[in-house]
Scaffold this active site. Structure first.
Site, PDB file in Angstrom:
ATOM      1  N   THR A 220       0.855  -1.231  -0.020  1.00 30.29           N
ATOM      2  CA  THR A 220       0.054  -0.094   0.008  1.00 30.29           C
ATOM      3  C   THR A 220       1.028   1.254   0.045  1.00 30.29           C
ATOM      4  O   THR A 220       0.331   2.415   0.100  1.00 30.29           O
ATOM      5  CB  THR A 220      -0.816   0.086   1.277  1.00 30.29           C
ATOM      6  OG1 THR A 220      -0.209  -0.123   2.302  1.00 30.29           O
ATOM      7  CG2 THR A 220      -1.980  -1.028   1.224  1.00 30.29           C
ATOM      8  N   GLU A 221       2.209   1.181   0.016  1.00 27.32           N
ATOM      9  CA  GLU A 221       3.019   2.433   0.141  1.00 27.32           C
ATOM     10  C   GLU A 221       2.689   3.691  -0.820  1.00 27.32           C
ATOM     11  O   GLU A 221       2.590   4.564  -0.463  1.00 27.32           O
ATOM     12  CB  GLU A 221       4.408   1.744   0.100  1.00 27.32           C
ATOM     13  CG  GLU A 221       4.981   1.147   0.975  1.00 27.32           C
ATOM     14  CD  GLU A 221       4.937  -0.261   0.951  1.00 27.32           C
ATOM     15  OE1 GLU A 221       5.227  -1.316   1.722  1.00 27.32           O
ATOM     16  OE2 GLU A 221       3.979  -0.807   0.027  1.00 27.32           O
TER      17      GLU A 221
END
Length: 267
Positions: free
Chosen positions: A133-134
């Site tokens: 999800t960065e």
């Protein structure tokens, strides 16, 4: 006994030390205290000759949500972030001379995926979900790439790093993030099965096999074969090698195999 305030619980039985992430209030986020305790637990397991396998487990529905973003936000004023410590954790798991098995019953995100990838074996419930999800919070999966990218198929890595999309346990197994995805009610048995197999391996041989798996490709095949032949001879002539061959011929367990009655103790 484990402290009631511990964020990582430690228990040992029949040669297997289980390090359980126990910070469900923040979804087992990788806070500085949790990572510090995880490193300490791992070091203790490595130093204990009776420990043959390390299992990474978790309490609560989430395996690990990644970096502790509350702690990260609070640290901005100092110009550093707790995620910097994650590299030490991943390296310690990756370099552990004893086999490490990740047991994943629930979701894992971001840094949690780096932890899973650092383990030698990883078993998840098919219903578990995963995501890098960065990029969706304006950062990149930098540190975890050291352990994740050697595991993932390149096309899958590009898709999942860039989209941040969620995927399930089956997909995780297909792309190499985990060893196996099993029904949730079969997770305990699957992990126990791997551990039962791993404790039958000689400690020195297991450490050597891990080094072989990380050995870089050789430029000269004949030179590589010569080096590996010397390595093989050394293991056959070692104390473990001699005991293993003798045990096989005598149709008995080798002396390093933990006895069924060796229950160990919680710590």
């Amino acid at each position: 006994m484990t402290s009631p305030d511990a964020l990582v619980r430690v228990a040992t039985a029949r040669g297997v030390t289980t390090l359980t992430l126990d910070s469900p209030h923040n979804r087992n986020a990788l806070s500085t205290p949790l990572m510090t305790q995880l490193l300490a637990g791992l070091a203790e397991a490595v130093a204990d000759d009776a420990v043959r396998v390390v299992v990474l487990d978790h309490t609560g529905p989430v395996f690990c949500s990644g970096a502790d973003l509350k702690e990260t936000a609070a640290a901005y004023a100092s110009g550093t972030v707790p995620a910097g410590m994650l590299g030490d954790v991943l390296a310690a798991v990756w370099e552990c001379p004893k086999p490490v098995v990740a047991k994943v019953a629930g979701p894992a995100r971001a840094g949690g995926l780096g932890l899973i990838a650092a383990a030698d074996l990883a078993v998840c419930a098919r219903e578990a979900t995963f995501a890098f999800t960065e990029v969706r919070i304006g950062v990149v999966p930098a540190v975890i790439s050291a352990t994740v990218l050697p595991r993932l198929h390149p096309r899958a890595a590009a898709e999942l790093y860039l989209t941040g999309d969620t995927f399930d346990g089956r997909r995780a197994a297909e792309i190499g993030l985990v060893t196996a995805a099993v029904p949730a009610d079969g997770l305990d048995a699957a992990v126990a099965g791997y551990c039962d197999s791993l404790v039958r391996g000689a400690p020195g041989a297991l450490a050597g096999a891990k080094q072989l798996l990380r050995r870089p490709p050789a430029a000269d095949l004949r030179a590589e074969i010569a080096d590996l032949s010397t390595l093989s001879t050394g293991y056959f002539l070692s104390e473990e090698g001699r005991e293993g061959v003798l045990a096989f011929r005598e149709k008995r367990p080798a002396r390093w195999v933990p006895a069924d009655g060796d229950a160990g103790a919680d710590r």
